[in-house]
Design a protein around this motif. Structure first.
Motif, PDB file in Angstrom:
ATOM      1  N   GLY A  57       0.833  -1.210   0.000  1.00 27.36           N
ATOM      2  CA  GLY A  57       0.000   0.000   0.000  1.00 27.36           C
ATOM      3  C   GLY A  57       0.861   1.250   0.000  1.00 27.36           C
ATOM      4  O   GLY A  57       0.572   2.243  -0.671  1.00 27.36           O
ATOM      5  N   SER A  58       1.942   1.181   0.776  1.00 26.41           N
ATOM      6  CA  SER A  58       2.870   2.314   0.805  1.00 26.41           C
ATOM      7  C   SER A  58       4.264   1.781   1.109  1.00 26.41           C
ATOM      8  O   SER A  58       4.425   0.658   1.593  1.00 26.41           O
ATOM      9  CB  SER A  58       2.469   3.317   1.894  1.00 26.41           C
ATOM     10  OG  SER A  58       2.605   2.721   3.167  1.00 26.41           O
ATOM     11  N   ILE A  59       5.233   2.605   0.824  1.00 29.99           N
ATOM     12  CA  ILE A  59       6.630   2.233   1.092  1.00 29.99           C
ATOM     13  C   ILE A  59       7.399   3.524   1.355  1.00 29.99           C
ATOM     14  O   ILE A  59       7.055   4.577   0.794  1.00 29.99           O
ATOM     15  CB  ILE A  59       7.215   1.412  -0.089  1.00 29.99           C
ATOM     16  CG1 ILE A  59       8.595   0.864   0.254  1.00 29.99           C
ATOM     17  CG2 ILE A  59       7.275   2.238  -1.377  1.00 29.99           C
ATOM     18  CD1 ILE A  59       9.078  -0.221  -0.702  1.00 29.99           C
ATOM     19  N   SER A  60       8.416   3.457   2.210  1.00 30.64           N
ATOM     20  CA  SER A  60       9.147   4.690   2.533  1.00 30.64           C
ATOM     21  C   SER A  60      10.166   5.013   1.442  1.00 30.64           C
ATOM     22  O   SER A  60      10.600   4.134   0.706  1.00 30.64           O
ATOM     23  CB  SER A  60       9.868   4.541   3.873  1.00 30.64           C
ATOM     24  OG  SER A  60      10.902   3.594   3.744  1.00 30.64           O
ATOM     25  N   TYR A  61      10.541   6.288   1.380  1.00 28.29           N
ATOM     26  CA  TYR A  61      11.556   6.708   0.399  1.00 28.29           C
ATOM     27  C   TYR A  61      12.814   5.855   0.534  1.00 28.29           C
ATOM     28  O   TYR A  61      13.380   5.395  -0.452  1.00 28.29           O
ATOM     29  CB  TYR A  61      11.971   8.169   0.631  1.00 28.29           C
ATOM     30  CG  TYR A  61      10.914   9.197   0.329  1.00 28.29           C
ATOM     31  CD1 TYR A  61      10.196   9.183  -0.857  1.00 28.29           C
ATOM     32  CD2 TYR A  61      10.658  10.227   1.243  1.00 28.29           C
ATOM     33  CE1 TYR A  61       9.246  10.150  -1.139  1.00 28.29           C
ATOM     34  CE2 TYR A  61       9.709  11.199   0.978  1.00 28.29           C
ATOM     35  CZ  TYR A  61       8.998  11.155  -0.213  1.00 28.29           C
ATOM     36  OH  TYR A  61       8.067  12.108  -0.474  1.00 28.29           O
ATOM     37  N   ASP A  62      13.268   5.679   1.767  1.00 24.99           N
ATOM     38  CA  ASP A  62      14.538   4.962   1.960  1.00 24.99           C
ATOM     39  C   ASP A  62      14.457   3.530   1.452  1.00 24.99           C
ATOM     40  O   ASP A  62      15.380   3.027   0.823  1.00 24.99           O
ATOM     41  CB  ASP A  62      14.948   4.961   3.440  1.00 24.99           C
ATOM     42  CG  ASP A  62      15.526   6.304   3.861  1.00 24.99           C
ATOM     43  OD1 ASP A  62      15.641   7.185   2.989  1.00 24.99           O
ATOM     44  OD2 ASP A  62      15.852   6.476   5.046  1.00 24.99           O
ATOM     45  N   GLU A  63      13.326   2.876   1.737  1.00 29.53           N
ATOM     46  CA  GLU A  63      13.192   1.496   1.270  1.00 29.53           C
ATOM     47  C   GLU A  63      13.132   1.444  -0.252  1.00 29.53           C
ATOM     48  O   GLU A  63      13.758   0.591  -0.889  1.00 29.53           O
ATOM     49  CB  GLU A  63      11.924   0.861   1.848  1.00 29.53           C
ATOM     50  CG  GLU A  63      12.035   0.565   3.336  1.00 29.53           C
ATOM     51  CD  GLU A  63      10.691   0.157   3.929  1.00 29.53           C
ATOM     52  OE1 GLU A  63      10.648  -0.835   4.657  1.00 29.53           O
ATOM     53  OE2 GLU A  63       9.683   0.840   3.649  1.00 29.53           O
ATOM     54  N   MET A  64      12.391   2.357  -0.843  1.00 31.87           N
ATOM     55  CA  MET A  64      12.274   2.359  -2.304  1.00 31.87           C
ATOM     56  C   MET A  64      13.609   2.681  -2.951  1.00 31.87           C
ATOM     57  O   MET A  64      13.981   2.114  -3.978  1.00 31.87           O
ATOM     58  CB  MET A  64      11.212   3.380  -2.721  1.00 31.87           C
ATOM     59  CG  MET A  64      10.772   3.239  -4.165  1.00 31.87           C
ATOM     60  SD  MET A  64       9.966   1.647  -4.483  1.00 31.87           S
ATOM     61  CE  MET A  64      10.928   1.019  -5.837  1.00 31.87           C
ATOM     62  N   LEU A  65      14.337   3.583  -2.324  1.00 32.64           N
ATOM     63  CA  LEU A  65      15.659   3.963  -2.819  1.00 32.64           C
ATOM     64  C   LEU A  65      16.579   2.742  -2.828  1.00 32.64           C
ATOM     65  O   LEU A  65      17.272   2.463  -3.808  1.00 32.64           O
ATOM     66  CB  LEU A  65      16.203   5.035  -1.882  1.00 32.64           C
ATOM     67  CG  LEU A  65      17.309   5.964  -2.302  1.00 32.64           C
ATOM     68  CD1 LEU A  65      17.090   6.506  -3.681  1.00 32.64           C
ATOM     69  CD2 LEU A  65      17.402   7.107  -1.296  1.00 32.64           C
ATOM     70  N   GLU A  66      16.563   2.000  -1.722  1.00 29.36           N
ATOM     71  CA  GLU A  66      17.405   0.801  -1.651  1.00 29.36           C
ATOM     72  C   GLU A  66      16.941  -0.237  -2.669  1.00 29.36           C
ATOM     73  O   GLU A  66      17.752  -0.786  -3.408  1.00 29.36           O
ATOM     74  CB  GLU A  66      17.370   0.175  -0.257  1.00 29.36           C
ATOM     75  CG  GLU A  66      18.060   0.984   0.819  1.00 29.36           C
ATOM     76  CD  GLU A  66      19.557   1.154   0.589  1.00 29.36           C
ATOM     77  OE1 GLU A  66      20.148   0.423  -0.222  1.00 29.36           O
ATOM     78  OE2 GLU A  66      20.135   2.053   1.212  1.00 29.36           O
ATOM     79  N   LEU A  67      15.635  -0.516  -2.693  1.00 26.78           N
ATOM     80  CA  LEU A  67      15.142  -1.554  -3.605  1.00 26.78           C
ATOM     81  C   LEU A  67      15.489  -1.200  -5.043  1.00 26.78           C
ATOM     82  O   LEU A  67      15.961  -2.030  -5.812  1.00 26.78           O
ATOM     83  CB  LEU A  67      13.623  -1.723  -3.458  1.00 26.78           C
ATOM     84  CG  LEU A  67      13.155  -2.508  -2.235  1.00 26.78           C
ATOM     85  CD1 LEU A  67      11.631  -2.452  -2.121  1.00 26.78           C
ATOM     86  CD2 LEU A  67      13.609  -3.970  -2.311  1.00 26.78           C
ATOM     87  N   ALA A  68      15.256   0.071  -5.404  1.00 32.98           N
ATOM     88  CA  ALA A  68      15.501   0.480  -6.789  1.00 32.98           C
ATOM     89  C   ALA A  68      16.986   0.368  -7.104  1.00 32.98           C
ATOM     90  O   ALA A  68      17.377  -0.124  -8.161  1.00 32.98           O
ATOM     91  CB  ALA A  68      15.000   1.896  -7.018  1.00 32.98           C
ATOM     92  N   SER A  69      17.816   0.783  -6.175  1.00 33.55           N
ATOM     93  CA  SER A  69      19.245   0.764  -6.479  1.00 33.55           C
ATOM     94  C   SER A  69      19.817  -0.653  -6.387  1.00 33.55           C
ATOM     95  O   SER A  69      20.867  -0.940  -6.943  1.00 33.55           O
ATOM     96  CB  SER A  69      19.960   1.772  -5.590  1.00 33.55           C
ATOM     97  OG  SER A  69      21.027   1.224  -4.930  1.00 33.55           O
ATOM     98  N   LEU A  70      19.106  -1.555  -5.734  1.00 33.98           N
ATOM     99  CA  LEU A  70      19.591  -2.935  -5.614  1.00 33.98           C
ATOM    100  C   LEU A  70      18.969  -3.848  -6.662  1.00 33.98           C
ATOM    101  O   LEU A  70      19.113  -5.062  -6.594  1.00 33.98           O
ATOM    102  CB  LEU A  70      19.302  -3.468  -4.208  1.00 33.98           C
ATOM    103  CG  LEU A  70      20.085  -2.770  -3.085  1.00 33.98           C
ATOM    104  CD1 LEU A  70      19.514  -3.111  -1.715  1.00 33.98           C
ATOM    105  CD2 LEU A  70      21.557  -3.137  -3.144  1.00 33.98           C
ATOM    106  N   GLY A  71      18.240  -3.264  -7.606  1.00 37.08           N
ATOM    107  CA  GLY A  71      17.805  -4.086  -8.738  1.00 37.08           C
ATOM    108  C   GLY A  71      16.329  -4.068  -9.089  1.00 37.08           C
ATOM    109  O   GLY A  71      15.949  -4.558 -10.134  1.00 37.08           O
ATOM    110  N   ALA A  72      15.461  -3.528  -8.215  1.00 35.39           N
ATOM    111  CA  ALA A  72      14.029  -3.505  -8.548  1.00 35.39           C
ATOM    112  C   ALA A  72      13.807  -2.463  -9.647  1.00 35.39           C
ATOM    113  O   ALA A  72      13.861  -1.271  -9.390  1.00 35.39           O
ATOM    114  CB  ALA A  72      13.191  -3.170  -7.319  1.00 35.39           C
ATOM    115  N   GLY A  73      13.591  -2.940 -10.873  1.00 33.34           N
ATOM    116  CA  GLY A  73      13.588  -2.038 -12.026  1.00 33.34           C
ATOM    117  C   GLY A  73      12.370  -1.148 -12.139  1.00 33.34           C
ATOM    118  O   GLY A  73      12.266  -0.355 -13.070  1.00 33.34           O
ATOM    119  N   VAL A  74      11.458  -1.230 -11.210  1.00 34.99           N
ATOM    120  CA  VAL A  74      10.197  -0.497 -11.383  1.00 34.99           C
ATOM    121  C   VAL A  74      10.362   1.024 -11.339  1.00 34.99           C
ATOM    122  O   VAL A  74       9.625   1.748 -12.011  1.00 34.99           O
ATOM    123  CB  VAL A  74       9.139  -0.999 -10.362  1.00 34.99           C
ATOM    124  CG1 VAL A  74       9.616  -0.780  -8.944  1.00 34.99           C
ATOM    125  CG2 VAL A  74       7.781  -0.362 -10.587  1.00 34.99           C
TER     126      VAL A  74
END
Ligand code: ADP
Ligand code: ASP
Ligand code: MG
Length: 590
Positions: A193-210
Motif C-alpha cells: 500500500g505504501s513504502i518509505s523513500y529509503d526502502e524504495m531507494l534501496e530496492l531500486a538501487s539494488l535491482g528492482a527495475g520499477v
C-alpha cells in the motif's frame, strides 16, 4: 487547484490507442481543475530498438551520438501525445528537455540534472495548456543533448514535480504498484500500500527495475509525494512516503540484481591508503561499486572485494590490476557470473534474527553465499547468477511476504506530507542531483566479533546467525568476505554489553567448525548519512582518503544509498569523526 505531474512509461504509450488512453487521463485531471504536466517515455521498446541499431553500425558508438539518437524516442512520443490531447479538443504543448531547460552535466548516457528552469512550463500551464515533457533527456552547458540513463523518465518526472512544487507525481506503468518483489519473476509477490523513500531507494538501487533509483533521490530530498499505479487498471497503486508515514516492516521487499560481477584485490598491504588507492582509481571513471568487503588482514596483508555491474567489469578490472601493481598486492581475481539478492525493510534494525532467517532460507535451498554486507535497512548477499531466482523465492517466502496479501491502498494517506523546503535543500547543493550529505555520526557502543577460517560451504552463515539470533543478540553490521582457498571470514558487531555472550556463542560455533574467533570489545562506528551515497561514484573514496591521511585503518565498510558505515579502532573514533566532518563539509561536532 492542484499541480500534478503524470508520467507514462513505454508500455503505457506503446501504440496510438494507448497514447489516446493516456491522454484521456491527463485531460480528465485537467478538467477536474488541476494543472497537468505529463512526462512521456519513448513508445514501447523504441529505446531498445535504437540501441540495437547503433550496435549494428558500430561496436563502440560515441556516447554523445548515442544521446542524440536515444533522445529521438521521447521526441516522437511527446509530439503524438500532444496531438492526442489536441484532437480531443484541449490545449497541449510538447517540449523537449532542452526546450524546458533541463540542464545536466556532460556525462553522456548517464547525465545528472543540475538545474531546471520553470518559467516556460509555468507560463504554458497558466495559459491553460497541458504541458507534455520529454522524459529522460536534458542539455549540457554546451548545448549537447544528454540522457539520464535507462529508465530515466521517472527521474525527469519527479525532478519536474520537485521544481514545480507539484502536489503529486503519478507514475503510470504496466504494474499496479510496488510489489514485495518483481511480480513478473515471482507470481507470489504482493502489492504494497505504501513504502518509505529509503526502502524504495534501496530496492531500486539494488535491482528492482520499477523505478529509476535517482527519481527517489529527488523524491526524498524534495519531499515529493509519488504514487506508482497502473495505466490500464483504475486502482490507487502504491504511495512512496517519508519513513514516519509508511508502515514499518522488518522486510518490505526483496530485490535481485542479476548482472553483477565480483572483483578481489588479493593480498593488498593492510595499511591506511590501500583502499583509497583502489577506490579513487575506480571513481575516476564513474564506476559505482557496491558490497565493499575487506577481510581482516593476516600477515600484514588483506583482501579487498567489491561488486560492480557486469557492464563495468572490463574497465574496473583493468583499473584494479593497475592499482595491484602500483601498491604491490599479490593479485586480482574476478567472477562475472554473480547475482546480488537483497532484503530491505526499515523495521529490520529493531528486530532480532532477520539475518539468520535470510541465510537459513538460502541454506535450505543449498545456495552458497559468497559475500554478505548489511546496512541498517538492508542485507545483501552475493550468489551464483544461476541461483538468483531461487534465492529470491526462498527469501520472499521465509519472510512471509507471499501470504501477506496485497495491502489495501489508502489514497488519502500522506495527504499532508511535510515538505523539506526545496529551496533550503537546493542551497546546500551545487546542482539539484548532487550528493546530499546530511550528517556524520559516531557510535562507540559496539563490539566486533570476527570468525576466520570458516569452511566455505552452504549454510555456514545460516548456522552462525541462527545461533547468534537464538542467543537473543541484536546484530548490527554483518560482513562476509569473498572466500579464499575454501575458507571464509565473517565479522559482525553487537552492542558492547553483549560482547561476553557473543564471544561465548562464537567460540562454540568456531570450535565445531575448526574456525578461529577474534574479538574487539569496543570499536568505533562512523556513519555518513545522506541521499545518493552509493549512486554517486567516489563517495566511499571521499571517506577513505581523509582517514588514510590521518593514519586510521578501516576494519569494516558497508554502503547503502542512504548511509556509509565504517568500523575503526575505538581510539581512532574521535579523530575519525573530526576528519570526516571536515571532509564532507559538515560543521564542527554538535
Ligand atoms: P515503465 O516502462 O512504465 O517505466 P518499467 O518496465 O521500467 O516500466 O517498470 C515496470 C516493471 O518493473 C514491471 O513490469 C515489473 O516487471 C518490474 N518490477 C521489478 N521489481 C518490481 C517491484 N518490486 N514491484 C513492481 N514491479 C517491479
Ligand atoms: N526511454 C528510456 C528507456 O527506455 C527512458 C525511460 O523509459 O524511462 O530507458
Ligand atoms: Mg521505467
Amino acid at each position: 487547484m492542484a499541480l500534478v505531474v503524470q508520467k507514462f512509461g513505454g508500455t503505457s504509450v506503446a501504440d496510438a490507442s494507448k497514447i489516446k488512453a493516456a491522454a484521456a487521463k491527463a485531460i480528465a485531471r485537467h478538467q477536474a481543475g488541476d494543472q497537468v504536466v505529463v512526462v512521456v517515455s519513448a513508445m514501447g521498446h523504441q529505446t531498445d530498438i535504437l540501441v540495437d541499431l547503433a550496435r549494428e553500425i558500430s561496436d563502440r558508438p560515441s556516447a554523445r551520438e548515442m544521446d542524440m539518437l536515444l533522445s529521438t524516442g521521447e521526441q516522437v512520443s511527446v509530439a503524438l501525445f500532444a496531438m492526442a490531447v489536441q484532437a480531443a479538443g484541449h490545449k497541449a504543448v510538447s517540449l523537449t528537455g532542452a526546450q524546458i531547460g533541463i540542464r545536466t552535466d556532460s556525462t553522456h548516457t548517464k547525465a545528472r540534472i543540475k538545474s531546471i528552469s520553470t518559467d516556460h512550463v509555468r507560463a504554458l500551464l497558466d495559459s491553460g495548456a497541458i504541458v507534455i515533457a520529454a522524459g529522460f533527456q536534458g542539455i549540457d552547458q554546451n548545448g549537447n543533448i544528454t540522457t539520464l540513463g535507462r529508465g530515466g523518465s521517472d527521474t525527469t518526472a519527479v525532478a519536474l514535480a520537485a521544481v514545480l512544487d507539484a502536489d503529486l507525481c503519478e507514475i503510470y506503468t504496466d504494474v499496479d504498484g510496488i510489489y514485495t518483489t518483481d511480480p513478473r519473476m515471482l507470481a507470489d509477490a504482493r502489492r504494497l500500500g505504501s513504502i518509505s523513500y529509503d526502502e524504495m531507494l534501496e530496492l531500486a538501487s539494488l535491482g528492482a527495475g520499477v523505478m529509476h533509483s535517482r527519481s527517489i533521490e529527488f523524491a526524498k530530498k524534495f519531499g515529493v509525494k509519488v504514487v506508482v499505479r497502473s495505466s490500464f487498471k483504475d486502482i490507487p497503486g502504491t504511495l512512496i512516503l517519508a519513513a514516519d508515514q509508511a508502515v514499518k516492516r522488518p522486510v518490505s521487499g526483496v530485490a535481485l540484481a542479476k548482472d553483477e560481477a565480483r572483483i578481489t584485490l588479493e593480498g593488498a598491504p593492510d595499511q591506511p591508503g590501500s583502499s583509497h588507492a583502489l577506490f579513487s582509481t575506480l571513481a575516476e571513471s564513474g564506476i559505482a561499486v557496491d558490497m565493499i568487503v575487506q577481510n581482516v588482514g593476516q600477515g600484514g596483508r588483506a583482501d579487498v572485494s567489491f561488486t560492480v555491474p557486469e557492464d563495468d567489469l572490463a574497465d574496473a578490472l583493468e583499473r584494479t590490476e593497475r592499482v595491484a601493481k602500483a601498491i604491490g598486492a599479490e593479485g586480482v581475481s574476478h567472477d562475472h557470473r554473480m547475482a546480488k539478492v537483497s532484503v530491505v525493510g526499515v523495521g529490520m534494525e529493531a528486530e532480532e534474527g532477520v539475518a539468520g532467517r535470510m541465510f537459513s532460507a538460502l541454506s535450505a535451498e543449498k545456495i552458497n553465499v559468497h559475500m554478505i554486507t548489511t546496512s541498517e535497512i538492508k542485507i545483501s548477499v552475493l550468489v551464483d547468477r544461476t541461483d538468483g531466482p531461487a534465492a529470491v523465492k526462498a527469501v520472499h517466502k521465509a519472510f512471509g511476504l507471499h501470504d501477506a496479501g496485497s495491502e489495501p491502498v489508502d489514497a488519502t494517506a500522506g495527504g499532508s506530507l511535510p515538505k523539506s523546503s526545496p529551496l533550503e535543500v537546493v542551497r546546500r547543493l551545487e546542482g539539484m542531483e548532487d550528493l546530499a550529505i546530511e550528517d556524520c555520526l559516531l557510535d562507540s557502543s559496539q563490539a566486533l566479533v570476527t570468525f576466520t577460517d570458516l569452511p566455505d560451504t552452504p549454510g555456514v552463515a545460516a548456522d552462525v546467525f541462527q545461533e547468534v539470533g537464538r542467543a537473543g543478540l541484536l546484530v548490527d553490521m554483518i560482513v562476509q568476505s569473498h572466500p579464499r582457498n575454501g575458507r571464509a571470514e565473517i565479522s559482525f558487531t553487537v552492542p558492547a554489553e553483549s560482547r561476553d555472550k557473543a564471544t561465548d556463542v562464537a567460540h562454540g560455533i568456531a570450535k565445531a567448525r575448526g574456525a578461529t574467533v577474534a574479538d574487539v570489545p569496543h570499536v568505533a562506528k562512523l556513519s555518513i548519512t545522506g541521499v545518493g551515497i552509493r549512486s554517486h561514484a567516489g563517495v566511499a573514496d571521499r571517506l577513505f582518503k581523509p582517514l588514510a591521511d590521518a593514519g586510521v585503518n578501516i576494519d569494516l565498510v558497508s554502503t547503502s544509498e542512504v548511509r556509509l558505515n565504517v568500523i575503526v579502532a575505538a581510539e581512532h573514533g574521535g579523530t575519525s569523526l573530526a576528519v570526516l566532518r571536515k571532509a564532507f563539509g559538515l560543521h564542527a561536532e554538535r
